[in-house]
Design a protein around this motif. Sequence first.
Motif, PDB file in Angstrom:
ATOM      1  N   ILE A  75       0.859  -1.179   0.000  1.00 50.12           N
ATOM      2  CA  ILE A  75       0.000   0.000   0.000  1.00 50.12           C
ATOM      3  C   ILE A  75       0.896   1.230   0.000  1.00 50.12           C
ATOM      4  O   ILE A  75       1.709   1.425   0.914  1.00 50.12           O
ATOM      5  N   LEU A  76       0.783   2.031  -1.050  1.00 53.41           N
ATOM      6  CA  LEU A  76       1.484   3.309  -1.116  1.00 53.41           C
ATOM      7  C   LEU A  76       0.610   4.321  -0.389  1.00 53.41           C
ATOM      8  O   LEU A  76      -0.586   4.430  -0.674  1.00 53.41           O
ATOM      9  N   LEU A  77       1.186   5.055   0.539  1.00 55.18           N
ATOM     10  CA  LEU A  77       0.442   5.992   1.372  1.00 55.18           C
ATOM     11  C   LEU A  77       0.598   7.390   0.808  1.00 55.18           C
ATOM     12  O   LEU A  77       1.704   7.931   0.754  1.00 55.18           O
ATOM     13  N   LYS A  78      -0.520   7.968   0.385  1.00 57.13           N
ATOM     14  CA  LYS A  78      -0.505   9.294  -0.224  1.00 57.13           C
ATOM     15  C   LYS A  78      -1.301  10.259   0.641  1.00 57.13           C
ATOM     16  O   LYS A  78      -2.393   9.939   1.098  1.00 57.13           O
ATOM     17  N   GLU A  79      -0.745  11.411   0.841  1.00 54.52           N
ATOM     18  CA  GLU A  79      -1.424  12.464   1.581  1.00 54.52           C
ATOM     19  C   GLU A  79      -2.497  13.091   0.694  1.00 54.52           C
ATOM     20  O   GLU A  79      -2.305  13.231  -0.512  1.00 54.52           O
ATOM     21  N   VAL A  80      -3.638  13.472   1.291  1.00 53.50           N
ATOM     22  CA  VAL A  80      -4.689  14.154   0.536  1.00 53.50           C
ATOM     23  C   VAL A  80      -4.069  15.363  -0.168  1.00 53.50           C
ATOM     24  O   VAL A  80      -3.385  16.176   0.468  1.00 53.50           O
TER      25      VAL A  80
END
Length: 167
Positions: A75-80
């Motif tokens: 899972i790549l975690l992306k900031e809004v």
Amino acid sequence: MEVEFDELLEQVDGHHFWLTYLSDATRPRSRIGIHLAIFAEPFLSMVLSGEKTIESRFSRNRCAPYGEIDDGDIILLKEVAGPICGLALARRIWCYDLSTEPIDRIRHRFGAAIRADDEFWSSRADALYATLIELDAPASIAPVGCDKRDRRGWVSLRSRQMAFDFA
């Protein structure tokens, strides 16, 4: 939408586990799924610190990640409205049809690990599906750009059901 996997590999260079695992996952015949998850604060920081160990996604429709994510996926975690700034491993997955599994039972079993308040739970009262993901090996990385312009909170870049070539 485009994710620069070469840049991602550069950013995990100091994380031996992630360098090896992500390298394996980006090979054309890999069976490791790769997903992009959008997080708002404070949940992003809680995931990266290891404080939040279960990610939950609720929906009225059967949409990603429901039925698309598997144990061992990345899972790549992306900031809004921001960059990809971390990764996590999907350790275990639970998918629920909320017409047969009461949301209160899910809250009782997983609520502490999800780290959500009463408002969170009441706002999901009309959901029909839930996906819960036990997170492992969270790691912060230097920001990596991601040209994502739609409103989806989860994108399966490659699920195990998709034939996708990163080359």
